[in-house]
Motif scaffolding. Structure first.
Motif, PDB file in Angstrom:
ATOM      1  N   PHE A 198       3.092  -5.792  -2.278  1.00 25.21           N
ATOM      2  CA  PHE A 198       4.535  -5.511  -2.330  1.00 25.21           C
ATOM      3  C   PHE A 198       5.025  -5.471  -3.780  1.00 25.21           C
ATOM      4  N   PHE A 199       4.609  -6.435  -4.579  1.00 27.10           N
ATOM      5  CA  PHE A 199       5.151  -6.520  -5.940  1.00 27.10           C
ATOM      6  C   PHE A 199       4.587  -5.438  -6.856  1.00 27.10           C
ATOM      7  N   ILE A 200       3.402  -4.946  -6.583  1.00 26.68           N
ATOM      8  CA  ILE A 200       2.904  -3.854  -7.412  1.00 26.68           C
ATOM      9  C   ILE A 200       3.722  -2.584  -7.136  1.00 26.68           C
ATOM     10  N   VAL A 201       4.170  -2.430  -5.884  1.00 21.93           N
ATOM     11  CA  VAL A 201       5.047  -1.302  -5.549  1.00 21.93           C
ATOM     12  C   VAL A 201       6.419  -1.484  -6.197  1.00 21.93           C
ATOM     13  N   PRO A 266      -5.424  -9.407  10.569  1.00 23.40           N
ATOM     14  CA  PRO A 266      -5.591  -7.945  10.460  1.00 23.40           C
ATOM     15  C   PRO A 266      -4.262  -7.237  10.202  1.00 23.40           C
ATOM     16  N   GLY A 267      -3.174  -7.766  10.798  1.00 27.86           N
ATOM     17  CA  GLY A 267      -1.868  -7.137  10.583  1.00 27.86           C
ATOM     18  C   GLY A 267      -1.469  -7.139   9.123  1.00 27.86           C
ATOM     19  N   LEU A 268      -1.638  -8.287   8.464  1.00 25.55           N
ATOM     20  CA  LEU A 268      -1.300  -8.357   7.043  1.00 25.55           C
ATOM     21  C   LEU A 268      -2.173  -7.423   6.209  1.00 25.55           C
ATOM     22  N   ALA A 273      -2.732  -2.394   3.114  1.00 25.26           N
ATOM     23  CA  ALA A 273      -3.371  -1.104   2.847  1.00 25.26           C
ATOM     24  C   ALA A 273      -2.344   0.024   2.853  1.00 25.26           C
ATOM     25  N   LEU A 274      -1.396  -0.017   3.792  1.00 23.09           N
ATOM     26  CA  LEU A 274      -0.362   1.025   3.852  1.00 23.09           C
ATOM     27  C   LEU A 274       0.525   0.987   2.609  1.00 23.09           C
ATOM     28  N   VAL A 275       0.864  -0.224   2.178  1.00 20.32           N
ATOM     29  CA  VAL A 275       1.705  -0.358   0.974  1.00 20.32           C
ATOM     30  C   VAL A 275       0.969   0.183  -0.256  1.00 20.32           C
ATOM     31  N   GLY A 280      -0.136   4.446  -4.304  1.00 21.15           N
ATOM     32  CA  GLY A 280      -0.974   5.518  -4.821  1.00 21.15           C
ATOM     33  C   GLY A 280      -0.261   6.852  -4.805  1.00 21.15           C
ATOM     34  N   THR A 281       0.526   7.096  -3.753  1.00 19.39           N
ATOM     35  CA  THR A 281       1.308   8.336  -3.680  1.00 19.39           C
ATOM     36  C   THR A 281       2.359   8.384  -4.777  1.00 19.39           C
ATOM     37  N   ARG A 282       2.968   7.221  -5.008  1.00 21.15           N
ATOM     38  CA  ARG A 282       4.013   7.152  -6.037  1.00 21.15           C
ATOM     39  C   ARG A 282       3.445   7.398  -7.435  1.00 21.15           C
ATOM     40  N   ILE A 283       2.345   6.743  -7.749  1.00 15.99           N
ATOM     41  CA  ILE A 283       1.814   6.839  -9.107  1.00 15.99           C
ATOM     42  C   ILE A 283       1.216   8.214  -9.376  1.00 15.99           C
TER      43      ILE A 283
END
Length: 293
Positions: A198-201, A266-268, A273-275, A280-283
């Motif tokens: 979360f924080f890297i995003v 597994p949920g976390l 992974a989605l975050v 990756g899409t943002r950068i």
């Protein structure tokens, strides 16, 4: 295009896994030096030392009281210590030290580079940006895991051993102490994984990451007041579900059944992974404009 340039282009386009792994390892080594020995590491070390220093001080003061005036140990009930540590872990280590430590480490992986005006060196190198974010994330994860899992283990040992050495030995080596210790360490590691993503995003998307970080901090703290559906839109709910010694959240808390470990873990990891995919899409589309920061 010359033959040499064509060869380089083909090699880059193929992007062999072995090349990516070497690049990730190189980025990770570089970032680990910054994380552990850079000027921004001082705040993380201070955070990590807070629970250890506090428990060490309590241990010294208790020892002085017991040896000084001979007060009885009646007020020291060993059977309550697992609950005491669970409260200390939830309220201080997990929600404060790990949260803000991860915020500082992971947000500065990119925001710190922008402030220092050094991110363009990475962007000018022949490295895929997804590889860059993977290397940086792993470096932040290793740093936070080493520091905060270490803090969790040392804190639990400091809670038990100074005055109940014999009972603690039996608790950890014959009872459920070792299982609890490993569970707390695992929860801390999961917290580093989830909060880190979360924080890297946040560091990528926001010029001022303080506001979204404080919003998340408030959301995590009021989680016990939220209705069941909203409780599950948080990291702390799943982490608390794994705590080996549940503690009361107070008379105003909305009681919800803990989420089983086979769903929480597994949920976390899936959400993380989605975050990271979003990051990756943002950068990939990110342009550096130092003048705006």
């Amino acid at each position: 295009m010359s033959s040499a340039e064509a060869t380089i282009t083909k090699t880059t386009e193929r992007a062999p896994l072995r090349l990516w792994l070497r690049q990730i390892a190189a980025i990770m080594r570089l970032e680990l030096k910054k994380n552990f020995f850079g000027k921004r590491a001082v705040l993380v070390y201070l955070l990590a030392l807070m629970p250890i220093g506090l428990l060490s001080l309590i241990a010294i003061l208790r020892a002085a009281v017991l040896t000084g005036d001979g007060l009885s140990r009646q007020w020291l009930d060993f059977s309550q210590y697992p609950t005491v540590f669970s409260v200390f872990y939830n309220g201080f280590i997990l929600r404060t030290v790990v949260f803000f430590g991860c915020a500082w480490i992971f947000m500065n992986l990119f925001r710190g580079e922008i402030v220092d005006r050094s991110l363009h060196y990475y962007f000018l190198s022949s490295v895929h940006r997804e590889v860059l974010i993977t290397g940086k994330y792993i470096s932040g994860l290793v740093t936070s895991a080493v520091l905060f899992v270490g803090v969790t283990v040392i804190s639990m040992l400091l809670m038990f051993f100074p005055h109940f050495y014999s009972a603690s030995m039996r608790f950890f080596f014959e009872g459920g102490g070792m299982s609890q210790l490993l569970t707390y360490a695992g929860i801390t590691l999961l917290a580093c994984i989830g909060y880190g993503a979360f924080f890297i995003v946040v560091g990528l998307f926001f010029r001022n990451p303080i506001i979204p970080s404080l919003m998340l901090y408030g959301w995590e703290w009021i989680n016990f007041l939220l209705p069941p559906v909203l409780k599950k839109v948080s990291v702390i709910h799943y982490l608390n579900s794994l705590v080996p010694v549940p503690v009361s959240e107070g008379p105003f808390a909305v009681i919800v059944e803990p989420t089983p470990a086979y769903i929480s873990v597994p949920g976390l990891l899936i959400v993380t992974a989605l975050v990271l995919i979003a990051a990756g899409t943002r950068i990939r589309r990110m342009e550096i404009r130092y003048g705006n920061d």
